[in-house]
Design a protein around this motif. Structure first.
Motif, mmCIF file in Angstrom:
data_model
loop_
_atom_site.group_PDB
_atom_site.id
_atom_site.type_symbol
_atom_site.label_atom_id
_atom_site.label_comp_id
_atom_site.label_asym_id
_atom_site.label_seq_id
_atom_site.Cartn_x
_atom_site.Cartn_y
_atom_site.Cartn_z
ATOM 1 N N HIS A 79 -8.166 7.663 42.121
ATOM 2 C CA HIS A 79 -8.586 6.267 41.973
ATOM 3 C C HIS A 79 -10.085 6.079 41.766
ATOM 4 C CE1 HIS A 79 -4.506 5.461 43.141
ATOM 5 N NE2 HIS A 79 -4.699 6.070 44.287
ATOM 6 N N THR A 81 -13.517 5.856 39.744
ATOM 7 C CA THR A 81 -13.873 5.569 38.354
ATOM 8 C C THR A 81 -15.242 6.124 37.996
ATOM 9 O OG1 THR A 81 -14.721 3.404 39.005
ATOM 10 C CG2 THR A 81 -12.425 3.507 38.229
ATOM 11 N N SER A 82 -16.058 6.441 39.003
ATOM 12 C CA SER A 82 -17.363 7.055 38.758
ATOM 13 C C SER A 82 -17.823 7.772 40.024
ATOM 14 C CB SER A 82 -18.403 6.017 38.329
ATOM 15 O OG SER A 82 -18.647 5.099 39.379
ATOM 16 N N THR A 102 -19.018 9.516 35.033
ATOM 17 C CA THR A 102 -17.572 9.313 35.111
ATOM 18 C C THR A 102 -16.853 10.657 35.082
ATOM 19 O OG1 THR A 102 -17.452 9.028 32.716
ATOM 20 C CG2 THR A 102 -17.630 7.023 34.058
ATOM 21 N N THR A 134 -15.155 3.244 43.156
ATOM 22 C CA THR A 134 -14.255 2.400 42.377
ATOM 23 C C THR A 134 -14.745 0.985 42.616
ATOM 24 O OG1 THR A 134 -12.360 3.858 42.599
ATOM 25 C CG2 THR A 134 -11.874 1.577 42.096
#
Length: 163
Positions: A79, A81-82, A102, A134
């Motif tokens: 989950h 995102t970076s 990312t 996230t």
């Protein structure tokens, strides 16, 4: 009716419509609303928690001068995102973000040498860590890995290594 005369076909569509309604083949608008799918957060995100990345560090060489750099990598966190890459020191001073990616790797190169030298000379040994993100949710900070200079020549040409 004679055996050669065609059968009336008007009853077939009516019979199909009745069967569809009885068997639930044509949903009403209310029924369709109940069947609409909406993505929901998983248990990990609904609790606002991401797992801390498990980082590793590897010294790699680059170029003819043998300049080395620290290659910090980690498996993807579910989950996330970076990832924020942080640098600090063993003295416990606050860590500064030196990059966001990312991907699941970051190269600590000589371009960050000034920051590393400042940390090394003023407050102790430089260390690097990673935080998964996230949106506004952040994971706990990963374990740290120590980054060091490769010696006097390394200081001049910008070589760093994993310790």
């Amino acid at each position: 009716m004679s055996p050669t005369s065609p059968r009336p076909r008007a009853a077939a569509p009516v019979l199909a419509a009745v069967l569809a309604l009885v068997l639930g083949g044509i949903p009403s608008s209310a029924d369709a609303a109940w069947r609409a799918s909406v993505p929901t957060p998983t248990a990990a995100l609904s609790a606002g928690r991401l797992t801390a990345p498990a980082i590793g560090c590897e010294t790699r060489a680059d170029g003819l001068l043998g300049v080395s750099y620290a290659y910090v990598s980690w498996p993807a966190v579910d989950h996330a995102t970076s990832y924020d890459v942080l640098v600090g020191s063993t003295s416990g001073a606050a860590r500064e973000r030196i990059g966001t990616t990312t991907g699941t790797a970051f190269e600590v190169r000589g371009g960050l040498l000034t920051l590393l030298l400042g940390t090394l000379l003023s407050t102790g040994t430089p260390i690097v860590s990673v935080v998964a993100r996230t949106g506004e949710w952040r994971s706990p900070e990963s374990d740290t890995r120590t980054i060091g200079l490769t010696g006097v020549v390394g200081t001049v040409v910008g070589s760093v290594r994993c310790v």
